[in-house]
Design an enzyme around this catalytic site. Structure first.
Site, PDB file in Angstrom:
ATOM      1  N   HIS A   1      41.543  40.915  39.706  1.00  0.00           N
ATOM      2  CA  HIS A   1      42.979  41.153  39.837  1.00  0.00           C
ATOM      3  C   HIS A   1      43.252  42.605  40.237  1.00  0.00           C
ATOM      4  O   HIS A   1      44.095  42.882  41.097  1.00  0.00           O
ATOM      5  CB  HIS A   1      43.687  40.871  38.503  1.00  0.00           C
ATOM      6  CG  HIS A   1      43.786  39.431  38.152  1.00  0.00           C
ATOM      7  ND1 HIS A   1      44.272  38.478  39.020  1.00  0.00           N
ATOM      8  CD2 HIS A   1      43.472  38.755  37.009  1.00  0.00           C
ATOM      9  CE1 HIS A   1      44.258  37.295  38.431  1.00  0.00           C
ATOM     10  NE2 HIS A   1      43.770  37.437  37.220  1.00  0.00           N
TER      11      HIS A   1
ATOM     12  N   HIS B   1      42.459  43.309  43.824  1.00  0.00           N
ATOM     13  CA  HIS B   1      43.501  42.687  44.651  1.00  0.00           C
ATOM     14  C   HIS B   1      44.717  43.618  44.715  1.00  0.00           C
ATOM     15  O   HIS B   1      45.281  43.873  45.788  1.00  0.00           O
ATOM     16  CB  HIS B   1      43.875  41.336  44.050  1.00  0.00           C
ATOM     17  CG  HIS B   1      44.637  40.439  44.969  1.00  0.00           C
ATOM     18  ND1 HIS B   1      44.892  39.109  44.685  1.00  0.00           N
ATOM     19  CD2 HIS B   1      45.222  40.663  46.175  1.00  0.00           C
ATOM     20  CE1 HIS B   1      45.592  38.566  45.668  1.00  0.00           C
ATOM     21  NE2 HIS B   1      45.812  39.490  46.579  1.00  0.00           N
TER      22      HIS B   1
ATOM     23  N   HIS C   1      36.684  39.099  35.799  1.00  0.00           N
ATOM     24  CA  HIS C   1      37.933  38.415  36.160  1.00  0.00           C
ATOM     25  C   HIS C   1      39.068  39.416  36.336  1.00  0.00           C
ATOM     26  O   HIS C   1      39.751  39.430  37.380  1.00  0.00           O
ATOM     27  CB  HIS C   1      38.266  37.411  35.054  1.00  0.00           C
ATOM     28  CG  HIS C   1      39.483  36.587  35.310  1.00  0.00           C
ATOM     29  ND1 HIS C   1      39.415  35.277  35.722  1.00  0.00           N
ATOM     30  CD2 HIS C   1      40.809  36.875  35.200  1.00  0.00           C
ATOM     31  CE1 HIS C   1      40.654  34.794  35.852  1.00  0.00           C
ATOM     32  NE2 HIS C   1      41.511  35.752  35.542  1.00  0.00           N
ATOM     33  N   GLU C   2      39.276  40.259  35.331  1.00  0.00           N
ATOM     34  CA  GLU C   2      40.387  41.216  35.397  1.00  0.00           C
ATOM     35  C   GLU C   2      40.176  42.263  36.486  1.00  0.00           C
ATOM     36  O   GLU C   2      41.137  42.722  37.108  1.00  0.00           O
ATOM     37  CB  GLU C   2      40.593  41.884  34.036  1.00  0.00           C
ATOM     38  CG  GLU C   2      40.967  40.929  32.908  1.00  0.00           C
ATOM     39  CD  GLU C   2      42.160  40.047  33.228  1.00  0.00           C
ATOM     40  OE1 GLU C   2      43.031  40.472  34.018  1.00  0.00           O
ATOM     41  OE2 GLU C   2      42.219  38.918  32.703  1.00  0.00           O
TER      42      GLU C   2
END
Length: 608
Positions: free
Chosen positions: A391, A394, A387-388
């Site tokens: 980010h 991105h 998940h991290e």
């Protein structure tokens, strides 16, 4: 189990030297920042003179902003590693005070820019390429012109900036510093205070329902005892939001929250309507869990316990390899970028004394992203890593492809990459295992993401909407009124399969987002829906190979686009139109697919 920070190898810890190798250089940059900030007032009354002056000013503002990022985050990150770091705390307060004063002294800027005809600014941009990166943010100032006040009024409002955050500060003190935790004795004789952390662990791992009930009642009573105070704080936040909206010529708090990113109010309403219309899989899941867990009654505190007793531990190195392997479908460039992010100095991996809990990824444009973890070897930790890293990728792609003024993506699209990475990891791990228990645990991990990130967050968004409407129509706010909103919503979303506990209604008092960042949580749901749509377009066999490849490229372009457009437009270019209710159907479709898989694996485990 906490590790001794001194014994953790450097490759598992942040290298903050990438920002500043010491406080001396930080102080030197702080002096430079103050010097640049002091130059800003000299431009007052001159911005309309000519393009040369305007460009000088815009470039100075960018230098201030970029330097501020580094100066602020250096002590911020240090304090997150050790909340007792006195030097970092003092430095952080110092820079926060400097920025607050700067905000007041620079409150004239936007009103003065608006005295320049829009056509003139467009001409300056067209004839001066150095201004091109600022085209979108400058045009946004004109789009929002009716909500900008005169310079004297803007300055007046700026004085209230810190004061407006007081209700949130009071909530934080009441719910953290001054809260009294209740102690319980569990069925094995263990006695412990039920804090947020111990509650989460018990409801996720303790297979005795009575123990989960005790923990639930202990935690929620800690909030219920101060329900009148929490309701009073929340009422002041609702009133503050509406007053702020009216002062800037908005018809509602919701409109004021959405308009800066050009998100129609109808999108918020469509999210709520569509979710309510598609609660069937949520109710199906609760019924399935109730049966699989052998419960006569199913309660909210039964939501986190796994159907199977699965406690496999994954080393951090195993987690890294799993996540890396899972992103291969996105191409070599994405894979290599992720590999770079997993290198030394970008991640602080393990829990240590006085380290901030949870996980996050934060980007410094002129350095690189930093990721905080508290990795503990559970499956959830593996998915948190994925998940991290979503980010982080991105942020990396935005930084590489966009100039600073338009490099930061909005919260509205922030959870797309993170949840997309989780889907990649899930599919990869499911392909690699034939163990029914592990497959059930994996599917439940994915479903818990749908329930927690989409359905629960939409329910919370629904609650915020109703609470704000009550105040905006001039009606009263009491604990009973807030309880009733929650009670009705849980009944609508979960149906009769979940037994409603009286204390469950007070959940509004323990959700920090309601108090710290109103109208925030809905973005988890919109991002999740967008991610589900994109993942389907990139991986589903119902699309041709060429269509899937085109969708993958469009998705990567979304990640590269930073903040160069309104988020709704960015998503539309990638293939997701959230103005249509159908865009939210991808979530319930995926939910039902996972439920079919879950039922199949449960039957295998039972030998049926």
């Amino acid at each position: 189990m906490q590790k001794n920070r001194n014994e953790i190898p450097a490759k598992y810890k942040w290298n903050l030297d990438d920002i500043y190798p010491n406080w001396d250089l930080w102080n030197k940059d702080l002096d430079s920042l103050k010097e640049m900030m002091n130059k800003i007032p000299a431009y007052k009354g001159t911005l309309a003179n000519n393009s040369k002056t305007f460009i000088e000013f815009i470039e100075l503002e960018e230098k201030i902003s970029r330097l501020l990022d580094k100066i602020y985050l250096y002590p911020y990150l240090q304090r997150d590693l050790d909340s007792t770091n006195e030097e970092a705390s003092v430095k952080l307060q110092e820079i926060e005070s400097i920025y607050a004063n700067y905000s007041i002294s620079s409150s004239w800027i936007t009103p003065e820019i608006l005295t320049i005809p829009k056509e003139t600014v467009v001409e300056w941009i067209n004839t001066n390429p150095v201004l091109e990166p600022n085209r979108f943010p400058l045009m946004e100032i004109y789009r929002l012109q009716e909500h900008v006040l005169s310079a004297d009024k803007e300055k007046l409002l700026s004085y209230f900036g810190q004061y407006l955050g007081v209700p949130s500060d009071i909530y934080s003190e009441l719910s953290t510093s001054d809260i009294k935790w209740n102690e319980v004795e569990l069925s094995d004789g263990t006695k412990l205070p039920i804090t947020n952390a111990s509650y989460s662990k018990i409801v996720a791992t303790n297979r005795n329902q009575e123990d989960r009930k005790k923990a639930f009642e202990a935690l929620y009573n800690s909030f219920n005892i101060n329900k009148n105070t929490y309701a009073s704080i929340y009422k002041s936040i609702l009133q503050r939001d509406f007053a702020s909206a009216q002062s800037r010529n908005y018809s509602s708090s919701l409109e004021k929250s959405l308009n800066p990113k050009d998100i129609p109010v109808e999108v918020y309403q469509s999210l709520i309507e569509s979710t309510k219309e598609n609660t069937a899989p949520l109710k199906r899941y609760i019924a399935l869990r109730k049966k699989a867990l052998g419960l006569k009654e199913y309660h909210y505190y039964d939501n986190s316990i796994n159907i199977v007793d699965y406690n496999k531990e994954f080393s951090y190195e195993e987690a890294k390899e799993s996540v890396l392997e899972s992103v291969k479908p996105l191409g070599d460039s994405y894979y290599n970028g992720l590999n770079t992010a997993l290198g030394e100095g970008w991640l602080d991996v393990y829990e240590t004394s006085n380290k901030r809990s949870g996980a996050y990824s934060i980007n410094i444009y002129d350095v690189h992203p930093y990721m905080l973890l508290n990795y503990n070897g559970t499956m959830d930790s593996v998915f948190t890593l994925a998940h991290e890293l979503g980010h982080t990728m991105h942020s990396m792609l935005s930084t590489e492809n966009q100039p600073y003024p338009i490099s930061s993506y909005t919260i509205f699209v922030a959870e797309v990459a993170s949840t997309f990475n989780e889907r990649l990891l899930l599919d990869n791990m499911l392909k690699k295992t034939t163990d029914s228990k592990e497959r059930i645990a994996l599917i439940e991990q994915a479903i818990s993401g749908i329930v927690g990130t989409y359905y629960i967050q939409t329910l919370f968004a629904d609650y915020e909407y109703q609470a704000h409407q009550i105040v905006e129509s001039g009606k009263a706010i009491t604990p009973e009124i807030l309880n009733n909103i929650m009670s009705n919503l849980f009944s609508e979303y979960f149906g009769d399969e979940m037994s409603m506990d009286e204390l469950q209604k007070i959940i509004w008092a323990r959700i920090p987002h309601f108090y710290n960042s109103p109208y925030y949580v809905y973005q988890y749901a919109t991002s999740f829906a967008s991610s589900a749509n994109l993942y389907n377009r990139i991986t589903s066999d119902k699309y041709t190979a060429e269509e899937r490849e085109a969708s993958k490229n469009a998705y990567l372009e979304l990640l590269k686009s930073g903040g160069n457009d309104h988020p709704m437009n960015q998503l539309k270019k990638a293939g997701v139109d959230l103005s249509k209710k159908d865009a939210f159907l991808a979530v319930s479709t995926e939910f039902n697919r996972l439920l079919d898989l879950l039922e199949e694996e449960i039957n295998k485990e039972k030998g049926e």
